[in-house]
Design a protein around this motif. Structure first.
Motif, PDB file in Angstrom:
ATOM      1  N   ALA A   1       0.819  -1.213   0.000  1.00 53.44           N
ATOM      2  CA  ALA A   1       0.000   0.000   0.000  1.00 53.44           C
ATOM      3  C   ALA A   1       0.851   1.261   0.000  1.00 53.44           C
ATOM      4  O   ALA A   1       0.527   2.244  -0.671  1.00 53.44           O
ATOM      5  CB  ALA A   1      -0.933  -0.005   1.218  1.00 53.44           C
ATOM      6  N   ARG A   2       1.946   1.250   0.710  1.00 51.86           N
ATOM      7  CA  ARG A   2       2.776   2.456   0.879  1.00 51.86           C
ATOM      8  C   ARG A   2       3.243   3.001  -0.477  1.00 51.86           C
ATOM      9  O   ARG A   2       3.109   4.199  -0.750  1.00 51.86           O
ATOM     10  CB  ARG A   2       3.974   2.137   1.765  1.00 51.86           C
ATOM     11  CG  ARG A   2       4.814   3.357   2.150  1.00 51.86           C
ATOM     12  CD  ARG A   2       5.885   2.970   3.176  1.00 51.86           C
ATOM     13  NE  ARG A   2       6.547   4.144   3.698  1.00 51.86           N
ATOM     14  CZ  ARG A   2       7.650   4.684   3.155  1.00 51.86           C
ATOM     15  NH1 ARG A   2       8.183   4.133   2.085  1.00 51.86           N
ATOM     16  NH2 ARG A   2       8.198   5.768   3.690  1.00 51.86           N
ATOM     17  N   GLY A   3       3.778   2.122  -1.318  1.00 47.18           N
ATOM     18  CA  GLY A   3       4.269   2.564  -2.614  1.00 47.18           C
ATOM     19  C   GLY A   3       3.165   3.149  -3.481  1.00 47.18           C
ATOM     20  O   GLY A   3       3.353   4.189  -4.131  1.00 47.18           O
ATOM     21  N   PHE A   4       1.996   2.499  -3.488  1.00 42.86           N
ATOM     22  CA  PHE A   4       0.868   2.974  -4.287  1.00 42.86           C
ATOM     23  C   PHE A   4       0.398   4.346  -3.811  1.00 42.86           C
ATOM     24  O   PHE A   4       0.145   5.249  -4.616  1.00 42.86           O
ATOM     25  CB  PHE A   4      -0.296   1.978  -4.198  1.00 42.86           C
ATOM     26  CG  PHE A   4      -0.158   0.784  -5.098  1.00 42.86           C
ATOM     27  CD1 PHE A   4      -0.784   0.752  -6.333  1.00 42.86           C
ATOM     28  CD2 PHE A   4       0.603  -0.302  -4.728  1.00 42.86           C
ATOM     29  CE1 PHE A   4      -0.665  -0.345  -7.181  1.00 42.86           C
ATOM     30  CE2 PHE A   4       0.733  -1.405  -5.552  1.00 42.86           C
ATOM     31  CZ  PHE A   4       0.105  -1.428  -6.789  1.00 42.86           C
ATOM     32  N   ILE A   5       0.273   4.498  -2.489  1.00 42.83           N
ATOM     33  CA  ILE A   5      -0.281   5.748  -1.943  1.00 42.83           C
ATOM     34  C   ILE A   5       0.662   6.926  -2.160  1.00 42.83           C
ATOM     35  O   ILE A   5       0.228   8.029  -2.515  1.00 42.83           O
ATOM     36  CB  ILE A   5      -0.620   5.577  -0.441  1.00 42.83           C
ATOM     37  CG1 ILE A   5      -1.723   4.513  -0.281  1.00 42.83           C
ATOM     38  CG2 ILE A   5      -1.094   6.896   0.155  1.00 42.83           C
ATOM     39  CD1 ILE A   5      -1.986   4.106   1.151  1.00 42.83           C
ATOM     40  N   ILE A   6       1.966   6.725  -1.971  1.00 41.43           N
ATOM     41  CA  ILE A   6       2.927   7.805  -2.210  1.00 41.43           C
ATOM     42  C   ILE A   6       2.881   8.248  -3.668  1.00 41.43           C
ATOM     43  O   ILE A   6       2.828   9.446  -3.981  1.00 41.43           O
ATOM     44  CB  ILE A   6       4.361   7.364  -1.828  1.00 41.43           C
ATOM     45  CG1 ILE A   6       4.483   7.182  -0.305  1.00 41.43           C
ATOM     46  CG2 ILE A   6       5.395   8.392  -2.308  1.00 41.43           C
ATOM     47  CD1 ILE A   6       5.805   6.584   0.145  1.00 41.43           C
TER      48      ILE A   6
ATOM     49  N   LEU B   1       1.107  12.148   4.884  1.00 41.59           N
ATOM     50  CA  LEU B   1       0.625  10.941   5.570  1.00 41.59           C
ATOM     51  C   LEU B   1       1.081   9.665   4.860  1.00 41.59           C
ATOM     52  O   LEU B   1       1.326   8.638   5.503  1.00 41.59           O
ATOM     53  CB  LEU B   1      -0.909  10.946   5.635  1.00 41.59           C
ATOM     54  CG  LEU B   1      -1.571  11.984   6.543  1.00 41.59           C
ATOM     55  CD1 LEU B   1      -3.091  11.899   6.416  1.00 41.59           C
ATOM     56  CD2 LEU B   1      -1.162  11.801   7.994  1.00 41.59           C
ATOM     57  N   SER B   2       1.208   9.724   3.534  1.00 44.16           N
ATOM     58  CA  SER B   2       1.554   8.523   2.771  1.00 44.16           C
ATOM     59  C   SER B   2       2.907   7.943   3.178  1.00 44.16           C
ATOM     60  O   SER B   2       3.121   6.734   3.101  1.00 44.16           O
ATOM     61  CB  SER B   2       1.546   8.832   1.264  1.00 44.16           C
ATOM     62  OG  SER B   2       2.612   9.712   0.916  1.00 44.16           O
ATOM     63  N   PHE B   3       3.818   8.796   3.623  1.00 47.34           N
ATOM     64  CA  PHE B   3       5.149   8.317   4.013  1.00 47.34           C
ATOM     65  C   PHE B   3       5.131   7.569   5.346  1.00 47.34           C
ATOM     66  O   PHE B   3       6.100   6.897   5.696  1.00 47.34           O
ATOM     67  CB  PHE B   3       6.133   9.487   4.075  1.00 47.34           C
ATOM     68  CG  PHE B   3       6.485  10.036   2.722  1.00 47.34           C
ATOM     69  CD1 PHE B   3       7.422   9.393   1.919  1.00 47.34           C
ATOM     70  CD2 PHE B   3       5.859  11.171   2.222  1.00 47.34           C
ATOM     71  CE1 PHE B   3       7.743   9.886   0.655  1.00 47.34           C
ATOM     72  CE2 PHE B   3       6.168  11.668   0.971  1.00 47.34           C
ATOM     73  CZ  PHE B   3       7.111  11.030   0.177  1.00 47.34           C
ATOM     74  N   PHE B   4       4.033   7.689   6.087  1.00 42.81           N
ATOM     75  CA  PHE B   4       3.918   6.984   7.370  1.00 42.81           C
ATOM     76  C   PHE B   4       3.183   5.654   7.233  1.00 42.81           C
ATOM     77  O   PHE B   4       3.052   4.915   8.205  1.00 42.81           O
ATOM     78  CB  PHE B   4       3.187   7.867   8.392  1.00 42.81           C
ATOM     79  CG  PHE B   4       3.959   9.086   8.799  1.00 42.81           C
ATOM     80  CD1 PHE B   4       4.881   9.018   9.837  1.00 42.81           C
ATOM     81  CD2 PHE B   4       3.777  10.298   8.141  1.00 42.81           C
ATOM     82  CE1 PHE B   4       5.603  10.144  10.211  1.00 42.81           C
ATOM     83  CE2 PHE B   4       4.501  11.425   8.503  1.00 42.81           C
ATOM     84  CZ  PHE B   4       5.419  11.350   9.537  1.00 42.81           C
ATOM     85  N   THR B   5       2.689   5.356   6.024  1.00 39.48           N
ATOM     86  CA  THR B   5       1.962   4.104   5.799  1.00 39.48           C
ATOM     87  C   THR B   5       2.898   2.904   5.899  1.00 39.48           C
ATOM     88  O   THR B   5       4.003   2.913   5.363  1.00 39.48           O
ATOM     89  CB  THR B   5       1.302   4.111   4.402  1.00 39.48           C
ATOM     90  OG1 THR B   5       0.408   5.233   4.309  1.00 39.48           O
ATOM     91  CG2 THR B   5       0.513   2.826   4.175  1.00 39.48           C
ATOM     92  N   LYS B   6       2.446   1.883   6.598  1.00 39.94           N
ATOM     93  CA  LYS B   6       3.187   0.623   6.705  1.00 39.94           C
ATOM     94  C   LYS B   6       2.312  -0.497   6.166  1.00 39.94           C
ATOM     95  O   LYS B   6       1.103  -0.502   6.370  1.00 39.94           O
ATOM     96  CB  LYS B   6       3.571   0.324   8.161  1.00 39.94           C
ATOM     97  CG  LYS B   6       4.552   1.322   8.753  1.00 39.94           C
ATOM     98  CD  LYS B   6       4.838   1.001  10.204  1.00 39.94           C
ATOM     99  CE  LYS B   6       5.774   2.032  10.819  1.00 39.94           C
ATOM    100  NZ  LYS B   6       5.999   1.765  12.272  1.00 39.94           N
TER     101      LYS B   6
END
Length: 469
Positions: free
Chosen positions: A330-335, A459-464
């Motif tokens: 998810a992190r890569g997609f959201i960023i 916020l996207s950079f804090f997604t795990k």
């Protein structure tokens, strides 16, 4: 343990639920393109007319958490049929409206029906498909949640140009009837536990949401220090706080807000909240800008928004499939998506004027929705995947309630800043044309939208990514 509940025809269940939700969410914004017609026909101003959208979202926000109870009391089939019948009744009321209060009554009834269907969709779809296919299914569901309100003004523009605004309701009513015939063979996919209904929780959540959203909507014609603005917001926030405290003390809460103790659920829900806020703000601003500042017809305004919506429609299932193949990254997609959302909103905030080329508006909208496609589904799927199955209903109710609040807040704040921007520009440039004044108001509102887009990127950079369950 099975990763999903086996039913006879999961695709039929998913289709009926998603189609019902799509029509309901389409109806959220469909009347945005008809606001000027409604204002003229019922002799109401902008701040009153926008309640056909804000009021709809408000009822959804109130009813979605109540539906968290309903899914434990009634079968999937019972809830879907009830939701479709109410939605149909509301659409017919709207189509036959001879006054603004009658139109609003229709919107309220239709919103109650949609408020039943959306939580059922979120819970049931998670339960009837295996985890390995969840990205693709959630991609289609994300398509429903984001595309339906976005495509509302586009399709409505064509309908209004060819017929008149009441046909938005007539066409929706026909679709509800067709769906009703498809819903009689649905299997049950929810756990019927019949928990005790807590009326105080329902009252507190209702007062809280009404207070906050009503106060925000009153900003359009008043300053924040006006009692009609700050008092409802204060009462609403106190009621929401009391609601939260009560839920933590109850053995069987209306919504188990402990879902917010899970950081990735909270972050994913917040990302969804801000994304919906941007979609609904753009959905009410762009039709007014295109028709009022660039002086294009409703059909051309709708056609201008079509490419952006098409990008979302085409890419959503593709992104869902890629998400599954990536193992839920998810992190890569959201960023990646958030970067495009920022670019699209910054173009709007810096270039809109009475002389802006239509192609630039179309391009910015395409960029915005290209980014949204990569943000919304991964954020929602990531948030729900970290929850245990017993909390799906609570997570879905919490997320959907906040999504409707986001939509109402986005609409209200956008109209407020739109109105404020117009007043300030007119004061500073009294000889300006009406088109220039309207464009300045739109640009002011989009400056706020661009700030929200930057917050999504941060916020996207804090997604795990969740650990394998």
């Amino acid at each position: 343990m099975e990763s999903h509940l086996k039913v006879r025809n999961p695709k039929l269940i998913a289709f009926v639920l998603m189609a019902g939700a799509f029509i309901g969410l389409f109806s959220e914004t469909a009347l945005n393109m008809a606001l000027t017609d409604i204002m003229g026909e019922f002799v109401v101003d902008q701040t009153v007319a926008q309640w056909v959208t804000t009021g709809y979202l408000l009822v959804l926000a109130i009813f979605v958490p109540i539906s968290a109870f309903l899914v434990r009391w009634f079968t999937t089939k019972q809830l879907v049929i009830a939701g479709l019948i109410l939605s149909l009744a509301g659409a017919l009321l709207g189509a036959l409206a001879v006054s603004f209060p009658m139109l609003m009554a229709g919107r309220v009834v239709q919103a109650i029906g949609t408020g039943i269907i959306i939580p059922v969709m979120n819970i049931v779809v998670l339960v009837i498909f295996p985890v390995a296919k969840r990205g693709l299914v959630m991609g289609v569901m994300g398509l429903v949640i984001t595309t339906a309100p976005a495509v509302g003004p586009t399709l409505a523009g064509f309908i209004i140009s060819a017929l008149d605004w009441t046909w938005i309701f007539w066409i929706v009513a026909i679709l509800y009837v067709l769906l009703l015939f498809s819903s009689f063979n649905l299997d049950n996919a929810s756990d019927i536990t019949k928990p005790k209904i807590d009326l105080l929780s329902i009252l507190l959540s209702t007062v809280g949401l009404v207070g906050v959203i009503y106060g925000l909507s009153m900003l359009a014609g008043n300053v924040f220090t006006a009692i009609i603005v700050w008092l409802p917001i204060l009462i609403g926030l106190i009621a929401i706080l009391l609601f939260g405290i009560r839920q933590l003390k109850m053995e069987t809460p209306m919504i188990n807000i402990r879902v917010f103790n899970i950081p990735m659920f909270t972050l994913g829900t917040l990302t969804m909240f801000l994304g919906i806020l941007i979609i609904l703000a753009a959905g009410i601003l762009l039709p007014m800008y295109l028709k009022g500042a660039l002086l294009v017809s409703a059909a051309v305004a709708g056609l201008s928004l079509l490419p952006g919506n098409a990008v979302n429609v085409i890419l959503a299932p593709v992104v869902g499939g890629l998400f599954d193949k990536s193992g839920g990254n998810a992190r890569g997609f959201i960023i990646f998506g958030a970067l495009f959302i920022v670019i699209g909103t910054v173009i709007f905030a810096t270039t809109l004027s009475a002389t802006t080329s239509l192609w630039l508006v179309i391009l910015a909208f395409i960029i915005l929705f290209f980014g949204m496609t990569f943000v919304m589904m991964p954020a929602q799927t990531n948030a729900m995947n970290v929850l245990p199955r017993k909390w799906y209903a609570d997570g879905a109710a919490a997320m959907n309630t906040l999504n409707q609040v986001a939509g109402a807040a986005g609409t209200s704040i956008a109209i407020t800043l739109f109105t404020t921007g117009q007043k300030n520009f007119e004061t500073n440039s009294p000889s300006s044309s009406q088109q220039e004044i309207l464009a300045a108001g739109t640009q002011t509102a989009f400056t706020f939208v661009a700030v929200v887009a930057v917050i999504i990127l941060v916020l996207s950079f804090f997604t795990k990514n969740p650990k394998k369950q």
